[in-house]
Write a protein that holds these residues in place. Structure first.
Motif, PDB file in Angstrom:
ATOM      1  N   GLU A 357      13.999  22.651  20.898  1.00  0.00           N
ATOM      2  CA  GLU A 357      14.344  21.337  20.357  1.00  0.00           C
ATOM      3  C   GLU A 357      14.134  20.256  21.416  1.00  0.00           C
ATOM      4  O   GLU A 357      13.544  19.195  21.154  1.00  0.00           O
ATOM      5  N   ARG A 361      11.465  16.955  21.715  1.00  0.00           N
ATOM      6  CA  ARG A 361      11.987  15.602  21.892  1.00  0.00           C
ATOM      7  C   ARG A 361      11.554  14.982  23.219  1.00  0.00           C
ATOM      8  O   ARG A 361      11.145  13.823  23.272  1.00  0.00           O
ATOM      9  N   HIS A 529       8.636   8.260  16.995  1.00  0.00           N
ATOM     10  CA  HIS A 529       8.800   8.483  15.559  1.00  0.00           C
ATOM     11  C   HIS A 529       9.033   9.966  15.304  1.00  0.00           C
ATOM     12  O   HIS A 529       8.223  10.647  14.657  1.00  0.00           O
ATOM     13  N   GLY A 531      12.379  13.002  14.973  1.00  0.00           N
ATOM     14  CA  GLY A 531      13.744  13.478  15.031  1.00  0.00           C
ATOM     15  C   GLY A 531      13.737  14.991  14.987  1.00  0.00           C
ATOM     16  O   GLY A 531      12.892  15.587  14.306  1.00  0.00           O
ATOM     17  N   SER A 533      16.379  18.636  15.207  1.00  0.00           N
ATOM     18  CA  SER A 533      17.696  19.255  15.341  1.00  0.00           C
ATOM     19  C   SER A 533      17.543  20.753  15.150  1.00  0.00           C
ATOM     20  O   SER A 533      16.586  21.224  14.531  1.00  0.00           O
ATOM     21  N   HIS A 544      11.395  16.257  12.169  1.00  0.00           N
ATOM     22  CA  HIS A 544      11.094  15.136  11.279  1.00  0.00           C
ATOM     23  C   HIS A 544      10.156  14.191  12.020  1.00  0.00           C
ATOM     24  O   HIS A 544      10.477  13.706  13.109  1.00  0.00           O
ATOM     25  N   ARG A 545       8.992  13.949  11.427  1.00  0.00           N
ATOM     26  CA  ARG A 545       8.041  13.021  12.027  1.00  0.00           C
ATOM     27  C   ARG A 545       7.608  12.004  10.982  1.00  0.00           C
ATOM     28  O   ARG A 545       7.554  12.315   9.778  1.00  0.00           O
ATOM     29  N   TYR A 569      18.193  13.782   5.406  1.00  0.00           N
ATOM     30  CA  TYR A 569      17.585  12.470   5.237  1.00  0.00           C
ATOM     31  C   TYR A 569      17.745  11.970   3.804  1.00  0.00           C
ATOM     32  O   TYR A 569      17.833  12.751   2.864  1.00  0.00           O
TER      33      TYR A 569
END
Length: 615
Positions: A357, A361, A529, A531, A533, A544-545, A569
């Motif tokens: 993860e 990031r 851009h 996220g 988890s 998430h892109r 989301y």
């Protein structure tokens, strides 16, 4: 002295002028005399001493294709350190070559921006049955259909014998004769460009191989100031280092100018020992910038770097070394620990899915954290570096070949896990790289192999390899690197691409690569851009892109059990674009075509499912 460097052509070794004369320039600062020996007639021609330890000669007697050597102080003949060809091995005479004689047909080619690179690493000797550049040419249609945009060729600098990974090269300017030599490489690059495929060449500037290494007899190419895993370091900052630096800068320029190589991958630059006021890499970048301004062609510099140090990849104007991108092993390590749970050796630093993860990031996992394996705080944050500056992979030549038995992922992990690992790499906001054969689950290993002609050295390599893996005796004995079977047993088996399950995995890779190009959220490498988890208990990860109005969710289940994951989301509807567990990919069950954010999503074991907000 470096100001005299000519961007238009090599200024060292043997080159031919417009009149067809050979212009010879040799660096031998402590020699009392230097002669050019033509081996065909055994005639010698004295060189004239010039400034900075150079010796020069202009003569019509040496023609392209002729064999020659240098004689220092009237002693034994030696090959040219800047040789372009060694047809009689690393110990034989050098061959004069006119690199400008090749007729290029790639005038319409424009190198891809770095963000468009989708790399495919290959080893010339084992990629095809022929083991040559011509063999690679026969697979260009296959590679184009796969969807990669650039091949990355492991080192081709002349090495002893005909079998080697390439990192034991001892003539940085000479292209391995058994692969097809300089003209063979030029022909391959020309053809690649006609097929809109870029070419990255792996080069080694941190050491030279042991056999056929005559550099020390010419000058101070090495220094005792620093220790390296390969002995004395190359002399980039000690006495006489100006000429050594120029030698390697000239090498970079030659690949770009005379071979039309699109990018260089520089091996282990952390092992380049240079405390000059201007680091060698920075000086290389400055010269490449000048070359690009002169030719109008774009070239990239990619480094293998075992330091999480943005100084290497920051631009010149930010006091960086200006390298365009770096390999990032930490993504690989975090992914492998997530997949296998194995935490031996350097894997002990990685906590699996939490670190995976973090890799998505932050690029660097260790960015100022304490490293238990290194027993010190390590790294710096890479907040301002875009995604295209990081090359990621699930396997490469090192990570496969440095295992005792050279097992690929195909031998270590299930078919389902191989699909998941492919997805994990190809949905990342970084530059993805495949290792030859992974796209169809090649079962052959990629072993470490050499063909040293020095019996004592060959025996030492064999003993060293066995000693390295002595602790793994329960798994058997380490294969002999000198045995021809280690080489032939590492060749790809091209008949498998049409057999199952290999054909299905190949189709899966093609689909993934196509999605990466088509979906704006995956195609644009904007690290802001993004996220991500993860859940350590369920071994699931959600990436998430997004780009403009396109959003993509990548759901990964690294566990052996079916897992449920809640979509956080506020998107009303998500539409499936690919699910590795679907029946068409030999999976157990089709995922639903659409899911609602209010309903938990079921993920099959060892799977990746990709959803988009657009149909």
């Amino acid at each position: 002295m470096l100001a005299d460097l000519n961007l238009k052509q090599r200024s060292i070794g043997v080159n031919f002028n417009a009149r067809g004369e050979a212009e010879v320039k040799l660096w031998a600062p402590k020699a009392k005399s230097a002669e050019l020996l033509l081996t065909a007639n055994n005639k010698k021609y004295p060189l004239k001493e010039a400034s900075y330890g150079y010796w020069i000669l202009t003569t019509p007697e040496l023609k392209p294709g002729d064999l020659y050597q240098f004689v220092l102080n009237g002693e034994k003949p030696l090959p040219d350190p800047a040789s372009l060809s060694q047809p009689e091995s690393v110990h034989g005479a050098s061959q004069a070559i006119d690199l400008s004689a090749f007729v290029w047909g790639d005038q319409d080619w424009q190198n891809y921006p770095l963000a468009e690179y989708l790399l495919y690493e290959l080893h010339t000797g084992t990629f095809t049955p022929q083991g040559t550049f011509a063999g690679i040419e026969q697979k260009l249609d296959y590679l184009k259909e796969l969807g990669i945009t650039a091949i990355e060729i492991m080192p081709v600098a002349q090495f002893p014998g005909d079998r080697n990974w390439g990192y034991d090269g001892v003539f940085p300017f000479a292209v391995q004769n058994t692969y097809g030599g300089a003209q063979g490489l030029q022909h391959l690059v020309n053809l690649c460009h006609k097929r809109s495929i870029g070419v990255v060449l792996d080069v080694v500037y941190n050491h030279l191989g042991p056999e056929g290494n005559y550099f020390g007899e010419f000058g101070q190419y090495f220094t005792q100031k620093y220790n390296t895993p390969w002995g004395n370091a190359i002399n980039f900052d000690d006495e006489y280092s100006d000429a050594v630096r120029q030698y390697y800068i000239e090498n970079v320029l030659m690949w770009f100018r005379d071979f039309h190589i699109d990018a260089l991958r520089m091996d282990a630059v952390h092992a380049i020992k240079d405390f000059s006021t201007k680091h060698l890499l920075r000086e290389i970048k400055q010269n490449v910038n000048q070359l690009m301004a002169e030719t109008g062609r774009k070239h990239h510099l990619i480094v293998e770097l075992d330091l999480n140090d943005t100084r290497f990849i920051n631009p010149l104007e930010k006091e960086g070394f200006g390298m365009d991108a770096q390999w990032i092993d930490e993504f690989h390590h975090a992914l492998r620990v997530t997949v296998s749970g194995d935490k031996t050796g350097y894997y002990s630093d990685f906590d699996g899915i939490k670190h995976l993860e973090k890799a998505y990031r932050d690029a660097y996992v260790y960015d100022g954290l304490y490293s238990p394996h290194r027993k010190k705080t390590f790294g710096i944050k890479a907040e301002d570096n875009p995604g295209e500056q990081f090359v990621v992979f699930s396997q490469n030549h090192d990570q496969v070949g440095n295992r005792m038995l050279g097992e690929r992922s195909s031998a270590l992990f299930s078919f389902e896990m191989q699909k998941l690992m492919a997805g994990a790499v190809l949905v990342s906001p970084f530059l993805p790289m495949l290792f030859m054969g992974e796209e169809y689950s090649e079962p052959h290993p990629f072993l470490y192999f050499v063909s040293h002609t020095d019996p004592e050295l060959a025996e030492a390599v064999c003993k060293g390899r066995k000693a390295e893996f002595a602790a793994f005796h329960a798994e058997g004995e380490a294969p002999d690197p000198v045995d021809d079977a280690s080489f032939t047993g590492s060749k790809l088996q091209w008949d498998l691409v049409e057999q199952q399950p290999h054909a299905t995995l190949l189709r899966f890779y093609k689909t993934l690569i196509s999605l990466r190009k088509q979906l704006p959220a995956l195609h644009h490498l904007n690290r802001q851009h993004l996220g991500v988890s993860s859940d350590e208990n369920t071994k699931t990860l959600m990436l998430h892109r997004w780009h403009e109005d396109n959003q993509v969710l990548c759901l990964m289940n690294f566990s052996d059990q079916i897992q449920q994951i809640q979509l956080p989301y506020n998107q009303q509807q998500w539409h499936k674009v690919l699910a590795s567990a679907d029946l068409e990919w030999n999976g157990p069950e089709n995922a639903p075509q659409s899911v609602n954010a209010s309903t938990p999503v079921t993920l099959q074991p060892q799977s990746i499912t990709i959803y988009s907000n657009q149909t």
